[in-house]
Design an enzyme around this catalytic site. Structure first.
Site, PDB file in Angstrom:
ATOM      1  CB  SER A   1      26.012  40.558  43.504  1.00 50.03           C
ATOM      2  OG  SER A   1      27.073  41.358  44.372  1.00 50.03           O
TER       3      SER A   1
ATOM      4  CG  HIS B   1      28.963  36.925  46.346  1.00 50.41           C
ATOM      5  ND1 HIS B   1      29.681  37.737  47.193  1.00 50.41           N
ATOM      6  CD2 HIS B   1      28.484  37.693  45.455  1.00 50.41           C
ATOM      7  CE1 HIS B   1      29.134  39.037  46.590  1.00 50.41           C
ATOM      8  NE2 HIS B   1      28.984  39.211  45.372  1.00 50.41           N
TER       9      HIS B   1
ATOM     10  CG  HIS C   1      38.160  39.708  49.063  1.00 48.29           C
ATOM     11  ND1 HIS C   1      38.116  39.811  48.059  1.00 48.29           N
ATOM     12  CD2 HIS C   1      36.833  39.611  49.056  1.00 48.29           C
ATOM     13  CE1 HIS C   1      37.484  40.976  47.495  1.00 48.29           C
ATOM     14  NE2 HIS C   1      36.114  40.535  48.319  1.00 48.29           N
TER      15      HIS C   1
ATOM     16  NE  ARG D   1      33.637  44.776  52.897  1.00 54.74           N
ATOM     17  CZ  ARG D   1      32.998  43.251  51.212  1.00 54.74           C
ATOM     18  NH1 ARG D   1      31.834  43.551  50.622  1.00 54.74           N
ATOM     19  NH2 ARG D   1      33.957  42.723  51.680  1.00 54.74           N
TER      20      ARG D   1
ATOM     21  CG  ASP E   1      30.192  37.526  54.044  1.00 51.97           C
ATOM     22  OD1 ASP E   1      29.488  37.909  53.819  1.00 51.97           O
ATOM     23  OD2 ASP E   1      31.087  37.601  52.908  1.00 51.97           O
TER      24      ASP E   1
HETATM   25  N1  AMX Z   1      39.722  28.310  53.760  1.00 57.14           N
HETATM   26  C1  AMX Z   1      39.767  27.091  52.349  1.00 57.14           C
HETATM   27  N2  AMX Z   1      40.807  27.327  51.474  1.00 57.14           N
HETATM   28  C2  AMX Z   1      40.751  28.394  51.146  1.00 57.14           C
HETATM   29  C3  AMX Z   1      40.206  29.807  52.013  1.00 57.14           C
HETATM   30  C4  AMX Z   1      39.457  29.592  52.841  1.00 57.14           C
HETATM   31  N3  AMX Z   1      38.692  30.458  53.522  1.00 57.14           N
HETATM   32  N4  AMX Z   1      40.489  30.755  51.086  1.00 57.14           N
HETATM   33  C5  AMX Z   1      40.815  30.348  49.462  1.00 57.14           C
HETATM   34  N5  AMX Z   1      41.018  29.169  50.093  1.00 57.14           N
HETATM   35  C6  AMX Z   1      41.775  28.377  49.519  1.00 57.14           C
HETATM   36  C7  AMX Z   1      40.970  28.151  47.666  1.00 57.14           C
HETATM   37  O1  AMX Z   1      39.957  27.621  47.833  1.00 57.14           O
HETATM   38  C8  AMX Z   1      42.311  28.081  46.658  1.00 57.14           C
HETATM   39  O2  AMX Z   1      42.159  26.349  46.914  1.00 57.14           O
HETATM   40  P1  AMX Z   1      42.540  25.624  45.102  1.00 57.14           P
HETATM   41  O3  AMX Z   1      43.851  26.286  45.053  1.00 57.14           O
HETATM   42  O4  AMX Z   1      42.746  24.135  46.651  1.00 57.14           O
HETATM   43  O5  AMX Z   1      40.817  25.204  44.810  1.00 57.14           O
HETATM   44  C9  AMX Z   1      43.374  28.284  47.277  1.00 57.14           C
HETATM   45  O6  AMX Z   1      43.297  28.745  48.815  1.00 57.14           O
HETATM   46  C10 AMX Z   1      43.945  30.141  46.626  1.00 57.14           C
HETATM   47  O7  AMX Z   1      42.552  30.356  46.653  1.00 57.14           O
HETATM   48  P2  AMX Z   1      42.871  31.607  46.671  1.00 57.14           P
HETATM   49  O8  AMX Z   1      43.115  32.416  45.582  1.00 57.14           O
HETATM   50  O9  AMX Z   1      43.339  32.742  48.049  1.00 57.14           O
HETATM   51  O10 AMX Z   1      41.188  33.133  47.018  1.00 57.14           O
HETATM   52  P3  AMX Z   1      40.316  32.824  45.299  1.00 57.14           P
HETATM   53  O11 AMX Z   1      40.395  34.137  44.506  1.00 57.14           O
HETATM   54  O12 AMX Z   1      40.361  32.241  44.432  1.00 57.14           O
HETATM   55  O13 AMX Z   1      38.689  32.774  46.306  1.00 57.14           O
HETATM   56  C11 AMX Z   1      37.349  33.560  47.875  1.00 57.14           C
HETATM   57  C12 AMX Z   1      38.085  33.306  46.652  1.00 57.14           C
HETATM   58  C13 AMX Z   1      36.325  34.108  48.645  1.00 57.14           C
HETATM   59  C14 AMX Z   1      36.306  32.922  46.916  1.00 57.14           C
HETATM   60  C15 AMX Z   1      38.193  32.327  49.078  1.00 57.14           C
HETATM   61  O14 AMX Z   1      38.856  32.952  49.709  1.00 57.14           O
HETATM   62  C16 AMX Z   1      36.792  31.287  49.944  1.00 57.14           C
HETATM   63  O15 AMX Z   1      36.628  30.282  49.387  1.00 57.14           O
HETATM   64  N6  AMX Z   1      36.800  32.281  51.443  1.00 57.14           N
HETATM   65  C17 AMX Z   1      35.567  31.397  52.328  1.00 57.14           C
HETATM   66  C18 AMX Z   1      34.238  32.084  51.243  1.00 57.14           C
HETATM   67  C19 AMX Z   1      34.106  33.132  52.120  1.00 57.14           C
HETATM   68  O16 AMX Z   1      34.429  33.873  53.017  1.00 57.14           O
HETATM   69  N7  AMX Z   1      33.596  33.828  50.385  1.00 57.14           N
HETATM   70  C20 AMX Z   1      32.777  35.446  50.954  1.00 57.14           C
HETATM   71  C21 AMX Z   1      34.135  36.533  50.490  1.00 57.14           C
HETATM   72  C22 AMX Z   1      33.573  37.909  50.092  1.00 57.14           C
HETATM   73  C23 AMX Z   1      31.947  38.508  50.123  1.00 57.14           C
HETATM   74  O17 AMX Z   1      32.022  37.992  48.885  1.00 57.14           O
HETATM   75  N8  AMX Z   1      31.287  38.033  50.644  1.00 57.14           N
END
Ligand code: AMX
Length: 441
Positions: A241, A271, A318, A327, A373
Site C-alpha cells: 500500500s 497484505h 512477513h 503490533r 492481522d
Molecule cells: N502460511 C503458509 N505458508 C506460508 C506462510 C503462511 N503464513 N507464510 C509464508 N509461507 C510460504 C510462502 O507462501 C512461500 O511458499 P512457496 O515457496 O511455496 O511459494 C514460502 O513460505 C516462503 O515465503 P516467505 O519468504 O517466508 O514469505 P514471503 O516474504 O514470500 O511472504 C507473506 C510474506 C506475508 C505474503 C506470507 O508470509 C503470507 O502469505 N502470510 C499469510 C498472509 C498474511 O498474513 N499476510 C499479511 C501480512 C502483513 C500485512 O501486510 N498486513
C-alpha cells in the site's frame, strides 16, 4: 492550517537542502548489490526507496520516526481519561519528525473536524454499488468519487509551478484524512446497519468520532480504535500500500488517485485483507470443530489441514519481520487488560502457541511468527463488530496517515517519477551465457 503547513515547509526545506548536499558529495556511493534471485522474488531486501515516516527492523519491528509502539503509547497525547495514543498525534509525528504537544494535537483534531465534510455525490457513488459489493471496493469507489475535490488536480490544470506541488498535496492529504472516517462509517452503516447513519460528533477526536459514526460509543472500543489507527498507520515504504501510493504519486497523480491505488493493494489477501481472512479462518475452524474453545491439539490439526490444502495460514509470516510483530503484541496487551477472558481472544493466543512450530517445521517459511492481522479481528468481534469483510477498510483509514504523510514528503523533497529498470528472462539467459549485457535504461 497556516501554522502547521508553514512548519512542515520549513522542516522539509531543511531536509531537502541536506539531501542535496549529501547527494552532491556521496551520490555515487554504492548502497548494496542486487542478485538475480531478488529480481525474480519480489525484490526482497533491495534498498531502493526513501520513506521518512517510519523504519522497519526485522528483529525489533516498526519505529515511527525512531519511536517504538510502547514509546508512542507512553509519549503521544491521549484523549481525556484515555491511555491509548491519539492517531492524529502520530500523523503529526510522522509529518513533522517531532513529538506533538497536547495543543498541537488538539489543533490538528479540530482542523480535521473542520475539513471533514463529504460531498453528496461521494455518498451517492457508494449508494450506486450493489449492497453485496465488498467494503474495500466501495471504499475505493468513494475515494475516486472524492477526487473531484482535489486541489492538486485543479491547480495542476491551471498551470501550478513545481515549487507549489507540496502545498496542494498537503491540502489534499489533510482533506482525505479528515473525510475517510465519514466515508468508512457510511459504508459500514449502509452495508450492515440498514443505512441508519450516525451524524459526526464534532467534540470528539478523529478516531473517537470514527467509532461513534460506526455506532460504537463504548469508551473501550474508542480506545481500541485509537490504538488500532495508530499501529496500522505505517510500516516503512516498501509494503504494497505504501509503495503503490508513492509510485502512483510519483507520476503526479493527485493524492486521491495515488491513495486509491494504494488501497487496491491493501485489499489483497497477502497484505491488508489478511485481517478478514484470519477471522474467517478461525470461524471456519470453530464451526468445523463445533466448539468456541478448540484445544491446542485441535488447532494444530486444523493448521496442518489448511497447509495440506495448499493455503496459507493467514496472519502469520512477513516479508521483512523475523520476530513476533510488535503490533500483534500491542493488541495482545490490550486484550489482557480489557478482555482477558474472551474465548475468541484466548483462541488467538492458543493459535499463537500452536502455529509457529508447525510453520517452522516446513523449513521454507522465513518468519513463522504472527503479524498485525493475526490479532485485530478478535478484539473487534468482542465489541460486536463481527462483519469481518469490513476490517480492511479500518486498516485503510489508518494507513492513510502514513502513506499520505509520506506523499507530502515526496513532493516537498521533489522526488522524481519512479521508474526502475526491468529485464526479460531471454536477456537474463543470454547475459548468463556471456552473450549480452544488462544495461541501464
Ligand atoms: N502460511 C503458509 N505458508 C506460508 C506462510 C503462511 N503464513 N507464510 C509464508 N509461507 C510460504 C510462502 O507462501 C512461500 O511458499 P512457496 O515457496 O511455496 O511459494 C514460502 O513460505 C516462503 O515465503 P516467505 O519468504 O517466508 O514469505 P514471503 O516474504 O514470500 O511472504 C507473506 C510474506 C506475508 C505474503 C506470507 O508470509 C503470507 O502469505 N502470510 C499469510 C498472509 C498474511 O498474513 N499476510 C499479511 C501480512 C502483513 C500485512 O501486510 N498486513
Amino acid at each position: 492550517m497556516g501554522a502547521i503547513k508553514d512548519k512542515f515547509k520549513a522542516k522539509s526545506d531543511v531536509v531537502g537542502a541536506e539531501i542535496k548536499a549529501m547527494l552532491k558529495e556521496h551520490g555515487d556511493k554504492k548502497i548494496g548489490e542486487v542478485t538475480l534471485s531478488q529480481i525474480y522474488q519480489g525484490m526482497r531486501g533491495i534498498t531502493g526507496l526513501v520513506s521518512e515516516t517510519s523504519l522497519l527492523d526485522a528483529q525489533e519491528g516498526i519505529r515511527f520516526r525512531g519511536h517504538t509502539i510502547p514509546e508512542l503509547q507512553e509519549k503521544l497525547p491521549k484523549a481525556p481519561g484515555g491511555t491509548e495514543p491519539l492517531p492524529e498525534g502520530l500523523f503529526y509525528l510522522m509529518l513533522m519528525g517531532e513529538m506533538p504537544t497536547d495543543e498541537d494535537v488538539a489543533e490538528l483534531s479540530s482542523l480535521l473536524q473542520r475539513r471533514s465534510h463529504v460531498p453528496k455525490h461521494v455518498l451517492d457513488s457508494i449508494e450506486a454499488t450493489p449492497l453485496s459489493t465488498h467494503p474495500m471496493t466501495q471504499f475505493v469507489i468513494a475515494i475516486m468519487a472524492l477526487q473531484t475535490e482535489s486541489s492538486f488536480a485543479k491547480r495542476y490544470a491551471e498551470g501550478m509551478s513545481k515549487k507549489d506541488y507540496w502545498e496542494a498535496v498537503f491540502d489534499d492529504s489533510l482533506d482525505l484524512i479528515a473525510r475517510l472516517p465519514r466515508i468508512a462509517a457510511y459504508i459500514y452503516r449502509r452495508k450492515y446497519k440498514f443505512g441508519r447513519h450516525i451524524e459526526p460528533n464534532g467534540l470528539l477526536d478523529w478516531a473517537g468520532n470514527f467509532s461513534h459514526m460506526m455506532g460504537y460509543d463504548n469508551e473501550d472500543f474508542k480506545e481500541l480504535m485509537r490504538l488500532y489507527m495508530t499501529i496500522h498507520a505505517d510500516h516503512e515504504g516498501g509494503n504494497v500500500s505504501a509503495h503503490t501510493t508513492h509510485l502512483v504519486g510519483s507520476a503526479l497523480s493527485d493524492p486521491y488517485l495515488a491513495f486509491a491505488a494504494g488501497m487496491n493493494g491493501l485489499a489483497g489477501p497477502l497484505h491488508g485483507l489478511a485481517n478478514q481472512e484470519v477471522i474467517k479462518w478461525i470461524f471456519g475452524m470453530t464451526d468445523e470443530l463445533g466448539t468456541q474453545t478448540p484445544s491446542k491439539t485441535q488447532i494444530e490439526e486444523y493448521v496442518k489441514k489448511t497447509l495440506s490444502e495448499g493455503k496459507v495460514v493467514p496472519g502469520y509470516g512477513h516479508a521483512v519481520l523475523r520476530k513476533t510483530d510488535p503490533r500483534f503484541t500491542a493488541q495482545m496487551e490490550f486484550g489482557k487488560k480489557h478482555l482477558p477472558d474472551d474465548p475468541l481472544v484466548n483462541t488467538v493466543w492458543n493459535i499463537y502457541e500452536a502455529v509457529p512450530p508447525i510453520l517452522q517445521s516446513l523449513g521454507k517459511i522465513k518468519n513463522p511468527w504472527p503479524n498485525v492481522d493475526a490479532h485485530s479481528g478478535a478484539l473487534l468481534v468482542h465489541y460486536g463488530m463481527v462483519e469481518y469483510e469490513f476490517y480492511t477498510v479500518l486498516f485503510g483509514v489508518s494507513r492513510a496517515l502514513g502513506v499520505l504523510s509520506s506523499l507530502c514528503w515526496d513532493r516537498a523533497l521533489g522526488f522524481p517519477l519512479e521508474r526502475p529498470k526491468s529485464v526479460t528472462t531471454e536477456l537474463v539467459k543470454s547475459w548468463l551465457e556471456g552473450k549480452d549485457e544488462i544495461w541501464g535504461d
